[in-house]
Design a protein around this motif. Structure first.
Motif, short mmCIF file in Angstrom:
data_model
loop_
_atom_site.label_atom_id
_atom_site.label_comp_id
_atom_site.label_asym_id
_atom_site.label_seq_id
_atom_site.Cartn_x
_atom_site.Cartn_y
_atom_site.Cartn_z
N VAL A 69 2.07 15.64 4.59
CA VAL A 69 1.72 16.18 3.28
C VAL A 69 0.76 17.36 3.49
O VAL A 69 0.27 17.60 4.60
N GLY A 70 0.46 18.08 2.42
CA GLY A 70 -0.45 19.21 2.52
C GLY A 70 0.18 20.40 3.21
O GLY A 70 1.39 20.62 3.14
N ARG A 71 -0.64 21.16 3.91
CA ARG A 71 -0.15 22.33 4.65
C ARG A 71 -0.45 22.12 6.13
O ARG A 71 -1.53 22.49 6.62
N PRO A 72 0.46 21.51 6.87
CA PRO A 72 0.18 21.20 8.28
C PRO A 72 0.02 22.47 9.10
O PRO A 72 0.77 23.43 8.92
N PRO A 73 -0.97 22.49 10.02
CA PRO A 73 -1.13 23.66 10.88
C PRO A 73 0.04 23.77 11.86
O PRO A 73 0.74 22.80 12.12
N HIS A 98 0.84 -1.20 0.00
CA HIS A 98 0.00 0.00 0.00
C HIS A 98 0.88 1.25 0.00
O HIS A 98 2.03 1.23 0.44
N GLU A 99 0.32 2.34 -0.51
CA GLU A 99 1.01 3.63 -0.45
C GLU A 99 0.47 4.41 0.74
O GLU A 99 -0.74 4.51 0.93
N VAL A 100 1.38 4.97 1.53
CA VAL A 100 1.01 5.59 2.80
C VAL A 100 1.57 7.00 2.88
O VAL A 100 2.71 7.24 2.48
N ALA A 101 0.78 7.92 3.41
CA ALA A 101 1.23 9.27 3.71
C ALA A 101 0.62 9.69 5.04
O ALA A 101 -0.26 9.02 5.59
N ALA A 105 -3.66 18.37 1.62
CA ALA A 105 -3.09 17.02 1.69
C ALA A 105 -3.83 16.07 0.78
O ALA A 105 -3.23 15.22 0.11
N ILE A 106 -5.16 16.17 0.74
CA ILE A 106 -5.95 15.29 -0.12
C ILE A 106 -5.68 15.60 -1.58
O ILE A 106 -5.54 14.69 -2.41
N GLU A 107 -5.55 16.87 -1.90
CA GLU A 107 -5.25 17.25 -3.29
C GLU A 107 -3.88 16.74 -3.71
O GLU A 107 -3.67 16.28 -4.83
N GLU A 108 -2.93 16.77 -2.78
CA GLU A 108 -1.57 16.34 -3.09
C GLU A 108 -1.44 14.83 -3.18
O GLU A 108 -0.83 14.30 -4.12
N PHE A 109 -2.02 14.10 -2.21
CA PHE A 109 -1.81 12.66 -2.12
C PHE A 109 -2.90 11.84 -2.80
O PHE A 109 -2.67 10.72 -3.23
#
Length: 419
Positions: free
Chosen positions: A49-53, A32-35, A88-92
């Motif tokens: 991933v994404g823009r973490p707060p 599986h691919e994991v992020a 994050a969803i858009e990126e991964f």
């Protein structure tokens, strides 16, 4: 599958983070691919991933009305976390979001960020937050489940958070608002590691029909070749009041030659040694207690790497989990049993689901006299302790196998996607 794990911390801070990172590694090995997505933190082991707060701490809370109101707003619904999650969803582009501890620093906003974009959401319940505003089912160190039947404001009435009453009121308000506005409606499946936790959530009626019991997993260690050469006890826990380590220290201090069968050298303290792995706010107090009631027989090791912890556990006569709160399914029990080490623990929460008279010993919480009696019997008969340890190891192999666990989790993912 493409799995996005979501947790406020992305380092081994506790059981939730350890489970998440270990499950992710199992998933990677299986193809599986994991992020990961979580807040910024200097100790993070993996990148988000994404823009973490940004990183923020709630304990202790900052001073000042404006800062405290800002924290309350983030607890209830964090706009920055939701925006970061959308990125994050858009990126991964995950097939599923597997959430863990998202409370406070991330908030349920991240779950809606996934659900609104058509991504199924699975949430593992690592604690009692959905039914207990203070997470722990404790009312000033006494086990309590009043919020299950009476609602979250019971925590404010009893001031269960400790400290200023406003802290308990803020925690109750958070849970109340989340229920009123369906903050967790975005979750397709809730996974409860213990039947006890699953039953409490069902009794509260907050997530009817979406809770599944999914026990944790443990990797088997090499079985012990025989009883330990030296009688020794071990406890692995966060050093805070609810873990009951003070009760264990008092019990060990009361053990002597007559009860434990342990002979000391001339001029040396008699009785078994207790190794304490872990750190926390009660450490200094526990060290003072140990010096007073069990001088020279309690060794504090601090937080250990997993390999060091397992080495410490493996040579023990028994592992002790003296909790005075309703534990869910602590990894310290599973890890001890996976090494063939029997467990002495209390009768609260999900602990009796893991330990019985064939795999260890159950004792009442907060009863040092009874704990002393049981530990003396354990140390006096190491062959029996070894038999129970091997029985616990066999139970882990049967009920907590990593490959079986992984297949079950994938089925939950598929079920969530079909709901």
């Amino acid at each position: 599958m493409r799995v996005l794990h979501v947790n406020k911390f992305l380092h081994r801070r506790g059981g939730a983070e350890g489970y998440m990172l270990d499950l992710a590694e199992l998933q990677r090995v299986d193809g599986h691919e994991v992020a990961f997505f979580g807040m910024q933190h200097p100790d993070n082991d993996v990148a988000s991933v994404g823009r973490p707060p940004r990183h923020v701490e709630f304990d202790p809370a900052p001073s000042g009305t404006v800062a405290r109101l800002g924290l309350l707003g983030r607890m209830v619904w964090s706009v920055p976390a939701a925006r970061g999650m959308a990125a994050a969803i858009e990126e991964f582009r995950p097939d599923v979001v597997h959430a863990h501890n998202v409370y406070h620093q991330l908030s349920p906003s991240v779950l809606h960020a996934a659900s609104s974009r058509g991504v199924p959401v699975v949430l593992t319940l690592h604690d009692y937050k959905l039914v207990c505003p203070t997470y722990r089912f404790l009312d000033h160190d006494a086990p309590c489940t009043a919020c299950v039947t009476r609602g979250p404001w019971e925590a404010a009435r009893r001031s269960c958070q400790g400290g200023p009453r406003a802290a308990s009121a803020a925690a109750a308000l958070e849970v109340d608002l989340h229920r009123r506005f369906g903050a967790y409606d975005a979750v397709d499946r809730f996974l409860a590691p213990s039947r006890f936790l699953g039953d409490q959530v069902a009794a509260a009626g907050v997530q009817a029909g979406r809770v599944r019991v999914q026990p944790n997993f443990a990797v088997l260690g090499a079985p012990p070749e025989g009883p330990p050469a030296d009688p020794r006890l071990v406890v692995a826990a966060r050093l805070s009041s609810e873990k009951g380590v003070d009760t264990l220290v008092r019990a060990v201090g009361a053990l002597d030659l007559a009860t434990s069968g342990v002979a000391g050298a001339a001029g040396q303290p008699t009785g078994p040694v207790l190794d304490v792995a872990g750190d926390g706010p009660a450490r200094a107090e526990l060290e003072r207690l140990a010096a007073a009631v069990a001088p020279g027989r309690v060794r504090f090791h601090g937080r250990l790497a997993r390999e060091e912890l397992h080495a410490l556990m493996a040579g023990a006569t028994a592992s002790v989990v003296p909790s005075r709160w309703h534990e869910n399914q602590p990894l310290s029990v599973l890890e001890s049993q996976a090494l063939g080490v029997p467990v002495v623990t209390t009768t609260l929460g999900g602990l009796p689901e893991l330990v019985d008279e064939t795999t260890g010993w159950l004792v009442p919480p907060d009863d040092p006299a009874r704990l002393t009696e049981v530990l003396g019997a354990v140390l006096a008969d190491p062959a029996r302790a070894r038999r129970r340890g091997l029985a616990g190891r066999a139970r882990v192999a049967r009920d907590h196998d990593p490959r079986t666990h992984l297949r079950s989790v994938v089925r939950h993912y598929q079920e969530a996607g079909a709901s």
